[in-house]
Design a protein around this motif. Sequence first.
Motif, PDB file in Angstrom:
ATOM      1  N   ASP A 120      23.376  17.224  36.673  1.00  0.00           N
ATOM      2  CA  ASP A 120      23.931  16.249  37.618  1.00  0.00           C
ATOM      3  C   ASP A 120      23.873  16.731  39.064  1.00  0.00           C
ATOM      4  OD1 ASP A 120      24.711  14.160  35.834  1.00  0.00           O
ATOM      5  OD2 ASP A 120      26.359  15.428  35.136  1.00  0.00           O
ATOM      6  N   GLU A 121      23.211  17.858  39.303  1.00  0.00           N
ATOM      7  CA  GLU A 121      23.202  18.458  40.637  1.00  0.00           C
ATOM      8  C   GLU A 121      22.728  17.480  41.709  1.00  0.00           C
ATOM      9  OE1 GLU A 121      21.286  22.259  43.094  1.00  0.00           O
ATOM     10  OE2 GLU A 121      20.911  22.019  40.940  1.00  0.00           O
ATOM     11  N   ASP A 122      21.569  16.885  41.514  1.00  0.00           N
ATOM     12  CA  ASP A 122      21.000  16.027  42.556  1.00  0.00           C
ATOM     13  C   ASP A 122      21.844  14.782  42.772  1.00  0.00           C
ATOM     14  OD1 ASP A 122      18.955  17.825  42.893  1.00  0.00           O
ATOM     15  OD2 ASP A 122      17.526  16.724  41.639  1.00  0.00           O
ATOM     16  N   ARG A 123      22.340  14.185  41.700  1.00  0.00           N
ATOM     17  CA  ARG A 123      23.132  12.961  41.838  1.00  0.00           C
ATOM     18  C   ARG A 123      24.467  13.242  42.525  1.00  0.00           C
ATOM     19  NH1 ARG A 123      22.037   9.262  36.430  1.00  0.00           N
ATOM     20  NH2 ARG A 123      19.763   9.387  36.521  1.00  0.00           N
ATOM     21  N   TYR A 124      25.079  14.370  42.176  1.00  0.00           N
ATOM     22  CA  TYR A 124      26.345  14.716  42.816  1.00  0.00           C
ATOM     23  C   TYR A 124      26.149  14.933  44.313  1.00  0.00           C
ATOM     24  CZ  TYR A 124      30.885  16.916  43.567  1.00  0.00           C
ATOM     25  OH  TYR A 124      32.143  17.218  44.027  1.00  0.00           O
ATOM     26  N   ARG A 125      25.108  15.652  44.672  1.00  0.00           N
ATOM     27  CA  ARG A 125      24.861  15.914  46.094  1.00  0.00           C
ATOM     28  C   ARG A 125      24.560  14.624  46.838  1.00  0.00           C
ATOM     29  NH1 ARG A 125      22.036  21.681  47.284  1.00  0.00           N
ATOM     30  NH2 ARG A 125      22.451  20.886  49.373  1.00  0.00           N
ATOM     31  N   ALA A 126      23.793  13.736  46.209  1.00  0.00           N
ATOM     32  CA  ALA A 126      23.455  12.476  46.879  1.00  0.00           C
ATOM     33  C   ALA A 126      24.693  11.621  47.108  1.00  0.00           C
ATOM     34  CB  ALA A 126      22.433  11.710  46.050  1.00  0.00           C
ATOM     35  N   LEU A 127      25.640  11.668  46.178  1.00  0.00           N
ATOM     36  CA  LEU A 127      26.853  10.864  46.293  1.00  0.00           C
ATOM     37  C   LEU A 127      27.827  11.425  47.319  1.00  0.00           C
ATOM     38  CD1 LEU A 127      28.648   8.535  45.134  1.00  0.00           C
ATOM     39  CD2 LEU A 127      29.536  10.226  43.500  1.00  0.00           C
ATOM     40  N   ILE A 128      27.970  12.738  47.358  1.00  0.00           N
ATOM     41  CA  ILE A 128      29.054  13.378  48.107  1.00  0.00           C
ATOM     42  C   ILE A 128      28.613  13.955  49.447  1.00  0.00           C
ATOM     43  CG2 ILE A 128      30.776  15.219  48.037  1.00  0.00           C
ATOM     44  CD1 ILE A 128      31.378  12.930  46.138  1.00  0.00           C
ATOM     45  N   GLU A 129      27.448  14.583  49.478  1.00  0.00           N
ATOM     46  CA  GLU A 129      27.078  15.407  50.634  1.00  0.00           C
ATOM     47  C   GLU A 129      27.018  14.658  51.962  1.00  0.00           C
ATOM     48  OE1 GLU A 129      24.618  19.451  50.517  1.00  0.00           O
ATOM     49  OE2 GLU A 129      23.393  17.666  50.167  1.00  0.00           O
ATOM     50  N   PRO A 130      26.443  13.432  52.044  1.00  0.00           N
ATOM     51  CA  PRO A 130      26.377  12.766  53.352  1.00  0.00           C
ATOM     52  C   PRO A 130      27.759  12.531  53.974  1.00  0.00           C
ATOM     53  CG  PRO A 130      24.871  11.729  51.807  1.00  0.00           C
ATOM     54  CD  PRO A 130      25.697  12.668  51.009  1.00  0.00           C
ATOM     55  N   SER A 131      28.721  12.145  53.163  1.00  0.00           N
ATOM     56  CA  SER A 131      30.066  11.894  53.705  1.00  0.00           C
ATOM     57  C   SER A 131      30.756  13.189  54.105  1.00  0.00           C
ATOM     58  CB  SER A 131      30.915  11.148  52.674  1.00  0.00           C
ATOM     59  OG  SER A 131      30.380   9.860  52.422  1.00  0.00           O
ATOM     60  N   VAL A 132      30.549  14.255  53.342  1.00  0.00           N
ATOM     61  CA  VAL A 132      31.128  15.547  53.705  1.00  0.00           C
ATOM     62  C   VAL A 132      30.564  16.026  55.045  1.00  0.00           C
ATOM     63  CG1 VAL A 132      31.273  17.989  53.053  1.00  0.00           C
ATOM     64  CG2 VAL A 132      31.579  16.208  51.313  1.00  0.00           C
ATOM     65  N   ARG A 133      29.288  15.831  55.241  1.00  0.00           N
ATOM     66  CA  ARG A 133      28.621  16.281  56.471  1.00  0.00           C
ATOM     67  C   ARG A 133      29.212  15.596  57.702  1.00  0.00           C
ATOM     68  NH1 ARG A 133      23.868  16.167  54.465  1.00  0.00           N
ATOM     69  NH2 ARG A 133      23.310  14.064  55.101  1.00  0.00           N
ATOM     70  N   HIS A 134      29.666  14.361  57.538  1.00  0.00           N
ATOM     71  CA  HIS A 134      30.187  13.598  58.679  1.00  0.00           C
ATOM     72  C   HIS A 134      31.697  13.386  58.584  1.00  0.00           C
ATOM     73  CE1 HIS A 134      26.134  12.685  60.066  1.00  0.00           C
ATOM     74  NE2 HIS A 134      25.809  12.342  58.832  1.00  0.00           N
ATOM     75  N   TRP A 135      32.403  14.237  57.824  1.00  0.00           N
ATOM     76  CA  TRP A 135      33.815  13.985  57.560  1.00  0.00           C
ATOM     77  C   TRP A 135      34.663  13.967  58.828  1.00  0.00           C
ATOM     78  CZ3 TRP A 135      36.726  11.566  54.452  1.00  0.00           C
ATOM     79  CH2 TRP A 135      38.101  11.795  54.414  1.00  0.00           C
ATOM     80  N   ASP A 136      34.368  14.811  59.793  1.00  0.00           N
ATOM     81  CA  ASP A 136      35.181  14.833  61.018  1.00  0.00           C
ATOM     82  C   ASP A 136      35.188  13.460  61.688  1.00  0.00           C
ATOM     83  OD1 ASP A 136      35.914  17.432  60.713  1.00  0.00           O
ATOM     84  OD2 ASP A 136      34.451  18.251  62.123  1.00  0.00           O
TER      85      ASP A 136
END
Length: 292
Positions: A120-136
């Motif tokens: 599930d590595e790729d799917r988890y990153r696709a779901l979560i990573e963009p929002s984490v990157r712009h969380w501020d």
Amino acid sequence: MTSTTRSRATAVVVGGGPNGLAAGALLAKAGLDVTLLEAADEVGGGTRSYDGLLPGLLHDHCSAIHPMAVGSPALRELELERHGLRWLLPEVDCVHPLDDGTAGVLMRSVAETARLLGPDEDRYRALIEPSVRHWDTLAGEVMGPLLRVPSHPLLLARFGLPTTLPAVALARLFRTPQTRALWAGIAAHAFRPLGRPLTSAIGLGILVSGHAAGWAVAEGGSQSIARALEKALREYGGRVETNVRITDHRQIPAADVTLLDLDPGQAAAIYGDRLPARTRSAYRRFRRGPGA
């Protein structure tokens, strides 16, 4: 009292939970003359701690882990660290064990968490990573009022579209029982049947903010958050009155701004027929969810 003090706008906050304390402190910082009224003998609501089993062994009444608070723009503005609040961050944020001895493991790093989730590595990153990157930037949108024109509509839409799904529907995105279990345990903080629409919202909010800011605990228990908020409120000239139980709106002092940090049923009892009929009826039908 000087004439200058009398001319200040006034605010009364009924209820000294974390939301009431934060609102009162921010209003006081903005220059309002704030009075906070709390029914209990101490403020804090769900952010209180006690050592009822062994002296010095602290237990939190309700809230314990605070990924949303540690990244909150409002709390950051109040600089609670100046008032003694210290966040502690674990090496491993969350583990959901399964009967076969395996587990879904949540680390602070998105990449490390995704790696541990295997297929599930790729799917988890696709779901979560963009929002984490712009969380501020995203935090102000997610934690702000619902009915408003967003400042960053595309960013909010990227985060918000998956949140409309039932949590069980989003779980089907993942292949392994470990990832599904980890997701289900976090999504369950919605305290609604996970087949309902929008039940992915709380889980995604906790995951994204946790990866961005950490699953923090407050040193000295959750009561430390309430104490720091109370100190901030008093620093800006606000007053706190405990053991004041409000049961009728006529007990609330006249003010330019009145805020209720109460549940809907309590608000309906206080304001009764002064509320619009549909609002009053909806508030009275409110039922509390289970505690964690």
